[in-house]
Design an enzyme around this catalytic site. Sequence first.
Site, PDB file in Angstrom:
ATOM      1  N   SER A 151       0.928  -1.328   0.132  1.00 55.40           N
ATOM      2  CA  SER A 151       0.025   0.044  -0.103  1.00 55.40           C
ATOM      3  C   SER A 151       0.835   1.279  -0.061  1.00 55.40           C
ATOM      4  O   SER A 151       2.028   1.232   0.627  1.00 55.40           O
ATOM      5  CB  SER A 151      -0.836   0.004   1.352  1.00 55.40           C
ATOM      6  OG  SER A 151      -1.471   1.170   1.485  1.00 55.40           O
ATOM      7  N   TYR A 164      -1.404  -1.079  10.405  1.00 52.85           N
ATOM      8  CA  TYR A 164      -1.501  -1.125   9.003  1.00 52.85           C
ATOM      9  C   TYR A 164      -0.175  -0.762   8.273  1.00 52.85           C
ATOM     10  O   TYR A 164       0.393  -1.444   7.498  1.00 52.85           O
ATOM     11  CB  TYR A 164      -2.768  -0.583   8.071  1.00 52.85           C
ATOM     12  CG  TYR A 164      -3.130  -0.942   6.818  1.00 52.85           C
ATOM     13  CD1 TYR A 164      -3.624  -2.171   6.433  1.00 52.85           C
ATOM     14  CD2 TYR A 164      -2.916   0.164   6.066  1.00 52.85           C
ATOM     15  CE1 TYR A 164      -3.980  -2.216   5.282  1.00 52.85           C
ATOM     16  CE2 TYR A 164      -3.054  -0.193   4.662  1.00 52.85           C
ATOM     17  CZ  TYR A 164      -3.520  -1.261   4.288  1.00 52.85           C
ATOM     18  OH  TYR A 164      -3.749  -1.560   2.665  1.00 52.85           O
TER      19      TYR A 164
HETATM   20  P1  NAI Z   1     -10.819  -6.680  -0.133  1.00 49.10           P
HETATM   21  O1  NAI Z   1     -11.382  -6.955   0.905  1.00 49.10           O
HETATM   22  O2  NAI Z   1     -11.906  -6.430  -1.457  1.00 49.10           O
HETATM   23  O3  NAI Z   1     -10.191  -8.266  -0.567  1.00 49.10           O
HETATM   24  C1  NAI Z   1      -9.239  -8.800   0.532  1.00 49.10           C
HETATM   25  C2  NAI Z   1      -9.430 -10.237   0.561  1.00 49.10           C
HETATM   26  O4  NAI Z   1      -8.606 -10.788   1.558  1.00 49.10           O
HETATM   27  C3  NAI Z   1     -10.868 -10.510   1.208  1.00 49.10           C
HETATM   28  O5  NAI Z   1     -11.619 -11.364   0.043  1.00 49.10           O
HETATM   29  C4  NAI Z   1     -10.734 -11.368   2.502  1.00 49.10           C
HETATM   30  O6  NAI Z   1     -11.699 -12.450   2.738  1.00 49.10           O
HETATM   31  C5  NAI Z   1      -9.206 -11.753   2.216  1.00 49.10           C
HETATM   32  N1  NAI Z   1      -8.773 -12.200   3.596  1.00 49.10           N
HETATM   33  C6  NAI Z   1      -8.809 -11.439   4.764  1.00 49.10           C
HETATM   34  N2  NAI Z   1      -8.277 -12.129   5.509  1.00 49.10           N
HETATM   35  C7  NAI Z   1      -7.773 -13.482   5.026  1.00 49.10           C
HETATM   36  C8  NAI Z   1      -7.395 -14.524   5.826  1.00 49.10           C
HETATM   37  N3  NAI Z   1      -6.765 -14.530   6.935  1.00 49.10           N
HETATM   38  N4  NAI Z   1      -7.116 -15.553   4.954  1.00 49.10           N
HETATM   39  C9  NAI Z   1      -7.521 -15.454   3.724  1.00 49.10           C
HETATM   40  N5  NAI Z   1      -8.097 -14.312   3.116  1.00 49.10           N
HETATM   41  C10 NAI Z   1      -8.348 -13.429   3.839  1.00 49.10           C
HETATM   42  O7  NAI Z   1      -9.842  -5.730  -0.024  1.00 49.10           O
HETATM   43  P2  NAI Z   1      -8.691  -5.263  -1.079  1.00 49.10           P
HETATM   44  O8  NAI Z   1      -8.710  -3.754  -0.877  1.00 49.10           O
HETATM   45  O9  NAI Z   1      -8.989  -5.689  -2.470  1.00 49.10           O
HETATM   46  O10 NAI Z   1      -7.427  -5.600  -0.569  1.00 49.10           O
HETATM   47  C11 NAI Z   1      -6.538  -6.203  -1.320  1.00 49.10           C
HETATM   48  C12 NAI Z   1      -5.053  -5.913  -0.907  1.00 49.10           C
HETATM   49  O11 NAI Z   1      -4.782  -4.351  -1.335  1.00 49.10           O
HETATM   50  C13 NAI Z   1      -4.793  -5.540   0.627  1.00 49.10           C
HETATM   51  O12 NAI Z   1      -3.603  -6.209   1.082  1.00 49.10           O
HETATM   52  C14 NAI Z   1      -4.864  -4.212   1.033  1.00 49.10           C
HETATM   53  O13 NAI Z   1      -4.278  -3.814   2.351  1.00 49.10           O
HETATM   54  C15 NAI Z   1      -4.471  -3.718  -0.235  1.00 49.10           C
HETATM   55  N6  NAI Z   1      -4.845  -2.252  -0.482  1.00 49.10           N
HETATM   56  C16 NAI Z   1      -5.927  -1.936  -0.459  1.00 49.10           C
HETATM   57  C17 NAI Z   1      -6.406  -0.540  -0.643  1.00 49.10           C
HETATM   58  C18 NAI Z   1      -7.665  -0.210  -0.722  1.00 49.10           C
HETATM   59  O14 NAI Z   1      -7.868   1.145  -0.935  1.00 49.10           O
HETATM   60  N7  NAI Z   1      -8.693  -0.726  -0.768  1.00 49.10           N
HETATM   61  C19 NAI Z   1      -5.297   0.437  -1.027  1.00 49.10           C
HETATM   62  C20 NAI Z   1      -3.961  -0.003  -0.905  1.00 49.10           C
HETATM   63  C21 NAI Z   1      -3.466  -1.335  -0.434  1.00 49.10           C
END
Ligand code: NAI
Length: 345
Positions: A151, A164
């Site tokens: 991130s 985070y």
């Molecule tokens: P999202 O919530 O849509 O997807 C994240 C997925 O990770 C979910 O499907 C969730 O079920 C899964 N997950 C969570 N804990 C878990 C575990 N213990 N074991 C297996 N799966 C698990 O969120 P997003 O935004 O797509 O996140 C993806 C990555 O992007 C993350 O690493 C987040 O930190 C990063 N990120 C997100 C930003 C945003 O604005 N949404 C900005 C910068 C980075």
Amino acid sequence: MKNFAGKIAFITGGASGAGLGQAKVFSKAGMKVAIADVRQDALDKAVSEIISYSGVDSDDVLSIKLDLTDRAAYTQAADLVEDVFGGPPHLLIQTAGVNSFGPIEASTFDDFDWVVGVCFNAVVNGLLIFVPRMIKAYGNKEEFHVATTSSMGAFMAGSTTGPYSAAKAAVNNLMYSYAEALKPYGAGATVLCPGNINSNIGNAEKYRPENLRNTGYHVSEGTMKTLRAIHATGIDPVELGEILKEGIETGRVIVLPDHNTGEQRAAQLRGQNATIEDYCLTAPEREEKAAARMAEMMKNFAPPAGGDGKDAPPPPPMWGVPEGGEAFGQARRDLDWVDENKKAK
Ligand code: NAI
């Protein structure tokens, strides 16, 4: 890594948001894709979305329900990929993540264990489980690559983003280590550092594990509504997946996609590095330089040249609280050591 067709990808968090976007992109590029996620309902939906997006055969998409913080289960998942697809992944993308916001001094062990557990410890799990298998199977024979979704938060620690930001900064450093370490095996590493993604992360608190629910932060339907509104303005996950693919193809260790222009982002990063360097100076020198730097940085955010501000586009509606929403980043009301202004009203 330049050739993806016929090869194997393993994508964590592949049931939603950025991970699902990456699964679509690499499936369309001809890879057999395994997606691992903790939510079965989201996995089932994701599999049909991937198949209809890329048009691949259902045998080329494998979904695995997995809590990535469980090392034994993660190892079994790695075995399953080898059994089903005939080898370990050529491309490991670790994208699963969660976040939770509140004053750092209000944080509990549960807040750290959950956020750092998924965003950092689980990334270590994936690297330790898969990289030896990848080197043995492909080292100097076939292309392979490891990527992690970090991130922009990795570069900037806010007072309400402690666990985070710390986890993401650690992920970045870890990936720099792997980028160097994998060169002798003919492989590479990439860390993707997005700003804001149109994803479901605003709902993450809903599936915080039962044993880690003692948070010091104020969390409610309203705070999640506000977060969802912010993330709805973020980059499209498939577009982000394409940017990551291009970064891997061109051997970039760090990929910094954002809606801001490159120059705005570069100025922000230069400013942050300079702030650290300035601690070598005396306090008055430091303050003078900081003021000059702030003035320089603001130029990048000024209205278009020649205008008096009238033609400037309105700021994105990102940081407001929507109707029915509530400000996030506040402490639980009952914490008697936390400043009253930092607590939920
Ligand atoms: P999202 O919530 O849509 O997807 C994240 C997925 O990770 C979910 O499907 C969730 O079920 C899964 N997950 C969570 N804990 C878990 C575990 N213990 N074991 C297996 N799966 C698990 O969120 P997003 O935004 O797509 O996140 C993806 C990555 O992007 C993350 O690493 C987040 O930190 C990063 N990120 C997100 C930003 C945003 O604005 N949404 C900005 C910068 C980075």
